[in-house]
Design an enzyme around this catalytic site. Structure first.
Site, PDB file in Angstrom:
ATOM      1  N   HIS A   1       1.055  -1.449  -0.063  1.00  0.00           N
ATOM      2  CA  HIS A   1       0.262   0.173  -0.117  1.00  0.00           C
ATOM      3  C   HIS A   1       0.609   1.783  -0.441  1.00  0.00           C
ATOM      4  O   HIS A   1       0.103   2.068  -0.132  1.00  0.00           O
ATOM      5  CB  HIS A   1      -1.400   0.005   1.133  1.00  0.00           C
ATOM      6  CG  HIS A   1      -0.214   0.361   2.591  1.00  0.00           C
ATOM      7  ND1 HIS A   1      -0.146  -1.019   3.783  1.00  0.00           N
ATOM      8  CD2 HIS A   1       0.676   1.550   3.040  1.00  0.00           C
ATOM      9  CE1 HIS A   1       0.568  -0.064   3.882  1.00  0.00           C
ATOM     10  NE2 HIS A   1       0.658   0.969   4.448  1.00  0.00           N
TER      11      HIS A   1
ATOM     12  N   ASP B   1       0.342  -7.762   1.527  1.00  0.00           N
ATOM     13  CA  ASP B   1       0.505  -6.769   1.511  1.00  0.00           C
ATOM     14  C   ASP B   1       2.127  -6.479   1.697  1.00  0.00           C
ATOM     15  O   ASP B   1       2.961  -5.201   1.929  1.00  0.00           O
ATOM     16  CB  ASP B   1       0.108  -5.855   2.805  1.00  0.00           C
ATOM     17  CG  ASP B   1      -0.856  -4.026   2.575  1.00  0.00           C
ATOM     18  OD1 ASP B   1      -0.033  -3.485   1.593  1.00  0.00           O
ATOM     19  OD2 ASP B   1       0.308  -3.386   4.174  1.00  0.00           O
TER      20      ASP B   1
ATOM     21  N   SER C   1       5.305   2.952   8.094  1.00  0.00           N
ATOM     22  CA  SER C   1       4.756   0.855   7.187  1.00  0.00           C
ATOM     23  C   SER C   1       5.942   0.790   6.098  1.00  0.00           C
ATOM     24  O   SER C   1       6.251   1.847   5.319  1.00  0.00           O
ATOM     25  CB  SER C   1       3.462   1.654   6.002  1.00  0.00           C
ATOM     26  OG  SER C   1       2.837   1.901   7.483  1.00  0.00           O
TER      27      SER C   1
END
Length: 427
Positions: free
Chosen positions: A168, A200, A276
């Site tokens: 993402h 992911d 992230s």
């Protein structure tokens, strides 16, 4: 004869020559006074003579008694005074306060001995990179360069320039460019090579070799309570370090409201938006997870490194999706609110109304995206879209895939408890 008599008296009374001489002189003085008065009395008075002798004898005995008594008392008082002095020296009723003692020598070397977090960060930080997504359709008015759409982190897994990050982070916006900045300040344009939207995970390659790579550890050996260190670029702050412990090693995706049949590592190490894709490492400097998402303070999740190993070993490589031909783009990262997550949020004093038992939590909004322009904010809870209840993130994806819906009318609950309606027009 008198000398023998004197020695016996001294032994009997435990006195020395000077003390005996003092007694004798006192007796002679008293006797001279008595003879003077006696000469004034009537002669040949036998009664007076006997009386005087008894008086003299009693006077000597009395003098000796008084001397012995007071001498004994004096010695006892001296002993008592010595004992009192010893007691005063050994006992302090008010305590003893010592002067401050320098502790520099006592604490010397503790930084090198106990700063294990700093040791891990020093070893791992050269492998962590800052990833910036540039929107090639929008340019800064002053610099003329593409504007930043979002940012994230990643880490080098091979010395030939292969970087592992979250999917993402690099595929969340069409018409974008991936810029990568190393710790030493060098910047490169990256190319997204492989993507796995289920786990992911994604890889980005930059044109440079001879880099320091981070070893992937075994997440299956991880235990709850272990110290872990999260590295990344939260809020565009490069090379930030946070630490915590592992709360759970097997947090199922169904508990998080996800449908990818995976397990996650839960930790209380602070993971924010820019973290992230960064590594979650153990005290041996091995990556045992990839930072993925944060629900609230103290509740963050990472993808286990065992999934990353399988992803890197998978062939043939999965090409990145063409977003221009895929579903429409809104620009948010969300998490399904399962009953367990809702309960944990309420326990942590998060503003989740009592009548809310479904929805999705928006935990990231990309600047300049349709969601940002429409008014969505991080922390919003989406409960309905176009009047239909939202039970999971899949309902949002289904609405984005419906080409007949030009706009999405969302009912949201803001962090202050207000219920609002916002309209998002996906690209």
């Amino acid at each position: 004869m008198s000398r023998i008599f004197n020695s016996k008296i001294r032994n009997l009374l435990h006195i020395d020559d000077s003390q005996l001489r003092c007694i004798w002189n006192g007796y002679r003085f008293w006797h001279s006074k008595h003879e003077f008065h006696k000469n004034k009395e009537l002669p040949n008075n036998n009664t007076n003579t006997t009386r005087n002798r008894l008086f003299v004898f009693s006077g000597v005995i009395g003098a000796l008694g008084f001397y012995i008594f007071f001498e004994h008392k004096r010695k006892n008082f001296k002993w008592i005074n010595e004992e009192i002095q010893k007691f005063r020296n050994n006992v302090n009723l008010f305590g003893v306060v010592n002067a401050a003692v320098p502790v520099g020598n006592v604490l010397a070397g503790r930084r090198e001995q106990f700063n294990f977090i700093a040791d891990v960060a020093e070893k791992v930080s050269p492998t962590v990179v800052y990833i910036e997504i540039k929107d090639t359709r929008r340019f800064d008015f002053f610099t003329g360069k593409p504007m930043t759409a979002s940012n994230g982190s990643g880490f080098i897994v091979k010395e030939d320039g292969l970087i592992l990050t979250n999917a993402h982070v690099v595929i969340n916006k069409p018409h974008s460019r991936v810029d990568v900045r190393l710790k030493d300040g060098r910047e490169f344009t990256g190319v997204v090579e492989t993507v796995d939207t289920v786990s992911d995970l994604a890889t980005v390659r930059i044109p440079v070799k001879g880099l320091t790579a981070l070893k992937l550890g075994s997440s299956s050996k991880l235990r709850p309570g272990e110290f872990v260190v999260a590295l990344g670029s939260p809020l565009t702050l490069s090379n930030s370090v946070t630490a915590g412990v592992v709360s759970s090693t097997q947090r199922g995706s169904d508990e998080l409201g996800l449908h990818n049949k995976m397990t996650y590592i839960q930790t209380d190490a602070a993971i924010t938006f820019g973290n992230s894709g960064g590594p979650l490492v153990n005290l041996e400097g091995e990556a045992i997870g990839i930072n993925s998402m944060k629900v609230t303070a103290g509740i963050s999740f990472a993808i286990p490194s065992d999934y990353a190993k399988a992803f890197l070993a998978r062939t043939p490589a999965t090409k990145p999706p063409d977003l221009a031909k895929g579903r429409r783009y809104m620009g948010i990262t969300m998490l399904t609110l399962s009953p367990d997550i809702i309960m944990e949020l309420r326990q942590r004093k998060q503003p989740v109304p009592e009548d809310v038992n479904h929805g999705v939590l928006v935990w990231k909004v990309i600047l300049g995206s349709p969601a940002h322009s429409g008014g969505l904010q991080p922390g919003d809870i989406v409960t309905h879209v176009n009047g239909k209840p939202i039970l999971a993130a899949a309902d949002i994806y289904a609405a984005l895939g419906d080409e007949h819906l030009k706009a999405l009318d969302m009912t949201i609950i803001r962090t202050d408890g207000r219920r609002l309606n916002v309209t998002i027009t996906p690209e």
